[in-house]
Design a protein around this motif. Structure first.
Motif, short mmCIF file in Angstrom:
data_model
loop_
_atom_site.label_atom_id
_atom_site.label_comp_id
_atom_site.label_asym_id
_atom_site.label_seq_id
_atom_site.Cartn_x
_atom_site.Cartn_y
_atom_site.Cartn_z
N HIS A 48 -3.17 4.05 10.07
CA HIS A 48 -2.66 4.45 8.75
C HIS A 48 -3.06 3.42 7.70
N GLU A 49 -2.97 3.85 6.45
CA GLU A 49 -3.22 2.96 5.31
C GLU A 49 -1.88 2.65 4.64
N TRP A 50 -1.80 1.40 4.15
CA TRP A 50 -0.59 1.01 3.43
C TRP A 50 -0.79 1.29 1.93
N PRO A 51 0.24 1.78 1.24
CA PRO A 51 1.57 2.19 1.72
C PRO A 51 1.52 3.54 2.42
N SER B 231 -6.69 -7.98 4.65
CA SER B 231 -5.94 -7.62 3.45
C SER B 231 -4.67 -6.85 3.78
N HIS B 232 -4.46 -6.54 5.06
CA HIS B 232 -3.28 -5.80 5.50
C HIS B 232 -3.13 -4.46 4.78
N SER B 233 -4.25 -3.80 4.68
CA SER B 233 -4.21 -2.46 4.07
C SER B 233 -4.29 -1.37 5.12
N SER B 234 -4.83 -1.70 6.29
CA SER B 234 -4.94 -0.73 7.38
C SER B 234 -4.23 -1.29 8.61
N PHE B 235 -3.54 -0.43 9.33
CA PHE B 235 -2.80 -0.89 10.50
C PHE B 235 -2.80 0.19 11.58
N THR B 236 -2.50 -0.25 12.81
CA THR B 236 -2.46 0.64 13.96
C THR B 236 -1.03 0.71 14.48
#
Length: 281
Positions: A258-261, A237-242
């Motif tokens: 981090h979490e988006w946004p 879902s592209h809500s969490s990224f490294t």
């Protein structure tokens, strides 16, 4: 008949006898000469065959066959008359092939540790290396960034320096770290002018490894801005990224999730892409 008459008769008889004897002797002599001078039929044929003839003869089925040369005589005559044959490429190739087969058989019988290494037919591509301010692959961006990530001695310092893999010193802060990873001109750009060599992505879902996330542009000098290196999405879902970043907490380059946004007291972070980055390894 008187004596004289008898003598004359006798003389006639003797003359007749003499003529008869002469005639008989000539006949005999003629027979002898004819027998000696006239050759036999077989002898005449032999002489005629031995005598050279000016007119060529035509061989017929009744002619006496001539002697056929033997295989040894033919081979000897051919060897003497024919020029010596030069070695041909084919002969050389066959001898080389035979040698290769013999060597291959010998190598296969040798122990595994003594066998020569088999070279791959596929060419191995040399590692791609970028130049300063030039095109760079995403894989190289991450490889360069990892060299600082694994070095705990690089503390956060806007006035400090740390070497890249080539020994070139870059500024040891967030924008210096990003500049080093992108192989920009040392000692690195700041958050103010990094937008000059990057562009903002219209959709955060377009983010790929080696892109940037930051608060950059005018009025972001000093502690007014921040930039991080995007590594990956952690979910579909592209809500969490490294990301990999360099900041004062902890006081070295490190990995963060981090979490988006994402935003902080300085504002919202935007996705950026270096103008000369390319996909591939």
């Amino acid at each position: 008949m008187n004596f004289f008459h008898r003598l004359g008769a006798a003389r006639y008889v003797l003359a007749a006898l003499a003529v008869a004897l002469v005639a008989l002797g000539g006949t005999a002599l003629a027979g002898v000469v004819k027998s000696d001078d006239s050759p036999r039929t077989e002898a005449a044929a032999d002489i005629a065959a031995a005598r050279p003839s000016d007119t060529p003869t035509t061989t017929t089925s009744t002619a006496t066959p001539t002697a056929t040369p033997t295989a040894v005589e033919t081979a000897t005559a051919t060897k003497r008359s024919a020029p010596r044959a030069e070695p041909t490429a084919t002969t050389h190739k066959h001898s080389v092939t035979a040698t290769k087969k013999a060597v291959t058989k010998k190598e296969r019988s040798a122990p595994a540790e003594k066998r020569p290494a088999v070279k791959s037919q596929r060419a191995v591509a040399a590692p791609k290396k970028s130049v300063t301010d030039g095109t760079i692959t995403r894989a190289e961006v991450l490889a360069r960034a990892r060299t600082w990530l694994t070095d705990p001695s690089i503390s956060y310092d806007m006035s400090g320096r740390a070497d890249d893999p080539n020994g070139v010193p870059y500024r040891s802060d967030c924008s210096g770290y990003a500049s080093m990873a992108l192989h920009l001109d040392a000692p690195g750009r700041s958050t103010i002018d990094l937008p000059d060599v990057t562009h903002v992505l219209s959709d955060k879902d377009d983010l790929k490894p080696g892109d940037l996330l930051g608060i950059m542009g005018p009025s972001t000098g000093g502690a007014g801005g921040h930039v991080m290196i995007f590594v990956k999405w952690n979910d579909d879902s592209h809500s969490s990224f490294t990301v990999w970043e360099h900041s004062g907490n902890p006081d070295r380059p490190h990995q963060s999730v981090h979490e988006w946004p994402i935003q902080d007291s300085r504002g919202a972070y935007l996705p950026y892409r270096y103008d000369k980055i390319v996909d591939g390894s």
